[in-house]
Design a protein around this motif. Sequence first.
Motif, PDB file in Angstrom:
ATOM      1  N   LEU A   1       0.766  -1.413   0.038  1.00  0.00           N
ATOM      2  CA  LEU A   1       0.252  -0.080  -0.085  1.00  0.00           C
ATOM      3  C   LEU A   1       0.839   1.261  -0.043  1.00  0.00           C
ATOM      4  N   ALA A   2       0.233   2.279  -0.447  1.00  0.00           N
ATOM      5  CA  ALA A   2       1.356   3.470  -0.883  1.00  0.00           C
ATOM      6  C   ALA A   2       1.534   4.448   0.283  1.00  0.00           C
ATOM      7  N   ASP A   3       0.456   4.428   1.052  1.00  0.00           N
ATOM      8  CA  ASP A   3       0.530   5.637   2.156  1.00  0.00           C
ATOM      9  C   ASP A   3      -0.639   5.146   3.438  1.00  0.00           C
ATOM     10  N   ALA A   4      -0.473   5.964   4.327  1.00  0.00           N
ATOM     11  CA  ALA A   4      -1.468   5.910   5.491  1.00  0.00           C
ATOM     12  C   ALA A   4      -2.938   5.933   5.052  1.00  0.00           C
ATOM     13  N   ALA A   5      -3.116   6.863   3.947  1.00  0.00           N
ATOM     14  CA  ALA A   5      -4.675   6.954   3.684  1.00  0.00           C
ATOM     15  C   ALA A   5      -5.093   5.692   2.824  1.00  0.00           C
ATOM     16  N   GLU A   6      -4.281   4.790   2.075  1.00  0.00           N
ATOM     17  CA  GLU A   6      -4.686   3.619   1.650  1.00  0.00           C
ATOM     18  C   GLU A   6      -4.608   2.428   2.879  1.00  0.00           C
ATOM     19  N   PHE A   7      -3.822   2.693   3.587  1.00  0.00           N
ATOM     20  CA  PHE A   7      -4.130   1.575   4.969  1.00  0.00           C
ATOM     21  C   PHE A   7      -5.378   2.005   5.553  1.00  0.00           C
TER      22      PHE A   7
ATOM     23  N   ALA B   1      -0.397  -5.510   8.416  1.00  0.00           N
ATOM     24  CA  ALA B   1       0.538  -4.386   7.574  1.00  0.00           C
ATOM     25  C   ALA B   1       2.102  -4.722   7.717  1.00  0.00           C
ATOM     26  N   ASN B   2       2.507  -4.737   6.395  1.00  0.00           N
ATOM     27  CA  ASN B   2       4.129  -5.210   6.214  1.00  0.00           C
ATOM     28  C   ASN B   2       4.738  -4.003   6.217  1.00  0.00           C
ATOM     29  N   MET B   3       5.648  -3.780   7.354  1.00  0.00           N
ATOM     30  CA  MET B   3       6.507  -2.764   7.586  1.00  0.00           C
ATOM     31  C   MET B   3       8.094  -3.083   6.968  1.00  0.00           C
ATOM     32  N   THR B   4       8.196  -3.373   5.776  1.00  0.00           N
ATOM     33  CA  THR B   4       9.384  -3.842   5.391  1.00  0.00           C
ATOM     34  C   THR B   4      10.301  -2.749   5.113  1.00  0.00           C
ATOM     35  N   GLU B   5      11.481  -2.928   5.398  1.00  0.00           N
ATOM     36  CA  GLU B   5      12.282  -1.770   4.855  1.00  0.00           C
ATOM     37  C   GLU B   5      12.627  -1.679   3.347  1.00  0.00           C
ATOM     38  N   PHE B   6      12.742  -0.436   2.656  1.00  0.00           N
ATOM     39  CA  PHE B   6      13.421  -0.224   1.326  1.00  0.00           C
ATOM     40  C   PHE B   6      12.159  -0.650   0.207  1.00  0.00           C
ATOM     41  N   GLY B   7      11.017  -0.796   0.713  1.00  0.00           N
ATOM     42  CA  GLY B   7       9.743  -1.122  -0.134  1.00  0.00           C
ATOM     43  C   GLY B   7       9.168  -0.060  -0.821  1.00  0.00           C
ATOM     44  N   LYS B   8       8.055  -0.205  -1.252  1.00  0.00           N
ATOM     45  CA  LYS B   8       7.199   0.706  -1.939  1.00  0.00           C
ATOM     46  C   LYS B   8       6.438   1.565  -0.940  1.00  0.00           C
ATOM     47  N   GLY B   9       6.134   1.013   0.253  1.00  0.00           N
ATOM     48  CA  GLY B   9       5.057   1.711   1.063  1.00  0.00           C
ATOM     49  C   GLY B   9       5.797   2.525   2.066  1.00  0.00           C
ATOM     50  N   PRO B  10       4.986   3.322   3.040  1.00  0.00           N
ATOM     51  CA  PRO B  10       5.634   4.017   4.066  1.00  0.00           C
ATOM     52  C   PRO B  10       5.844   3.060   5.357  1.00  0.00           C
ATOM     53  N   ASN B  11       6.827   3.783   6.096  1.00  0.00           N
ATOM     54  CA  ASN B  11       7.207   2.971   7.318  1.00  0.00           C
ATOM     55  C   ASN B  11       6.321   3.455   8.578  1.00  0.00           C
ATOM     56  N   LEU B  12       5.246   3.012   9.124  1.00  0.00           N
ATOM     57  CA  LEU B  12       4.623   3.378   9.772  1.00  0.00           C
ATOM     58  C   LEU B  12       4.764   2.726  11.244  1.00  0.00           C
ATOM     59  N   GLY B  13       4.919   3.642  12.223  1.00  0.00           N
ATOM     60  CA  GLY B  13       4.912   3.160  13.540  1.00  0.00           C
ATOM     61  C   GLY B  13       3.899   2.241  14.294  1.00  0.00           C
ATOM     62  N   VAL B  14       4.052   1.721  15.442  1.00  0.00           N
ATOM     63  CA  VAL B  14       2.831   0.712  15.851  1.00  0.00           C
ATOM     64  C   VAL B  14       1.803   1.686  16.446  1.00  0.00           C
ATOM     65  N   ASP B  15       1.996   2.551  16.933  1.00  0.00           N
ATOM     66  CA  ASP B  15       0.856   3.800  17.531  1.00  0.00           C
ATOM     67  C   ASP B  15       0.113   4.245  16.188  1.00  0.00           C
TER      68      ASP B  15
ATOM     69  N   VAL C   1       1.424  -6.437  12.530  1.00  0.00           N
ATOM     70  CA  VAL C   1       2.420  -5.832  11.684  1.00  0.00           C
ATOM     71  C   VAL C   1       3.636  -6.684  11.788  1.00  0.00           C
ATOM     72  N   ILE C   2       4.116  -7.034  10.560  1.00  0.00           N
ATOM     73  CA  ILE C   2       5.342  -7.833  10.402  1.00  0.00           C
ATOM     74  C   ILE C   2       6.570  -6.996   9.836  1.00  0.00           C
ATOM     75  N   TYR C   3       7.860  -7.329  10.524  1.00  0.00           N
ATOM     76  CA  TYR C   3       9.129  -6.676   9.993  1.00  0.00           C
ATOM     77  C   TYR C   3       9.583  -7.912   9.527  1.00  0.00           C
ATOM     78  N   PRO C   4       9.305  -8.286   8.049  1.00  0.00           N
ATOM     79  CA  PRO C   4       9.839  -9.542   7.414  1.00  0.00           C
ATOM     80  C   PRO C   4      11.160 -10.093   7.478  1.00  0.00           C
ATOM     81  N   VAL C   5      12.085  -8.897   6.967  1.00  0.00           N
ATOM     82  CA  VAL C   5      13.455  -9.124   6.667  1.00  0.00           C
ATOM     83  C   VAL C   5      14.456  -8.226   7.712  1.00  0.00           C
ATOM     84  N   THR C   6      13.892  -7.528   8.583  1.00  0.00           N
ATOM     85  CA  THR C   6      14.671  -6.712   9.527  1.00  0.00           C
ATOM     86  C   THR C   6      15.981  -7.357  10.104  1.00  0.00           C
ATOM     87  N   THR C   7      15.558  -8.615  10.777  1.00  0.00           N
ATOM     88  CA  THR C   7      16.682  -9.230  11.447  1.00  0.00           C
ATOM     89  C   THR C   7      17.714  -9.673  10.399  1.00  0.00           C
ATOM     90  N   LEU C   8      17.244 -10.105   9.266  1.00  0.00           N
ATOM     91  CA  LEU C   8      18.324 -10.736   8.251  1.00  0.00           C
ATOM     92  C   LEU C   8      19.225  -9.631   7.797  1.00  0.00           C
TER      93      LEU C   8
END
Length: 303
Positions: free
Chosen positions: A195-201, A214-228, A238-245
């Motif tokens: 999704l492109a932005d918070a409005a789309e979420f 919600a997928n909060m992957t880094e370096f992706g197409k969407g925004p990096n939204l906080g848990v709040d 919310v997933i952080y799929p590749v963060t630890t790798l």
Amino acid sequence: MTYLYARTSATAKRAALRAGLKSGELLRLPGAFNPLTARIVQQTGFEGVYVSGGALSAAAGLPDIGLTTLTEVAGWAADIAASTDLPALVDADTGFGEPLNAARTVQRLEDAGLAGCHLEDQVNPKRCGHLDGKTLVTPQDMARRLRGAVAARRDPDFLIMARTDARAVEGLDGAIARAKAYVDAGADAIFPEALADAAEFAAFRAAVDVPLLANMTEFGKGPNLGVDQLRDLGYNLVIYPVTTLRLAMGAVEAGLRRLAADGTAAGLLDTMMTRSRLYEVIDYDQYGRFDGDVAAFTLPSDA
């Protein structure tokens, strides 16, 4: 009682995931690409573990283009799930084939101890959800994929989530229409990818009345939204799929470059997990106690 690996059964983990989805809280699931990482996820206070297909592919030295098999993913995911008391959600790609394959995938993942999986609406083989050039199956074909998965499920608490990659192909309205069709086909939850932005979420939340991821992957197409913000938007996971790798491999690469330059690891010690901390994470002492208890066992004298 002495426990090795997790203390919690797969059945209890699935029930915990379902309860968490009903709680109104936002469940945070960092990705774990191996069992050791899953243990650290648990020890740092998160609510679940995510097993990313992209992270598993990368850990195997492969691109995320559908090269890994059900046997590989289920085996790796089983080891990760067994290492933690947290529920583990696994990326099952397209179900590894047609509806019959999706059905077998669900049963194999149930047997592997997972708490749930998501299936996506790309063609097989798929592409990473944040790359261009994705091709989707028809909504009817995806509905059949989901029907196969739902019909094969034996534990009603095993979560079957539908991921739609339609935002990048058919726009937001197309993605929402697909999500509603997938719920009608039996999906318990929806994962709207890229999704492109918070409005789309927010629009997705307003249109779909099942749990949303919600997928909060880094370096992706969407925004990096906080848990709040995600909590306020009404998202359930919310997933952080590749963060630890990415964290691990960034540190590995930097460390190896310095080792190559210095000829010694002495200058890297303060960046490493210590031996004592590693043993604490894997509960080394408990294995020794378990082995000692077994070695000390004797049969009654009248046996």
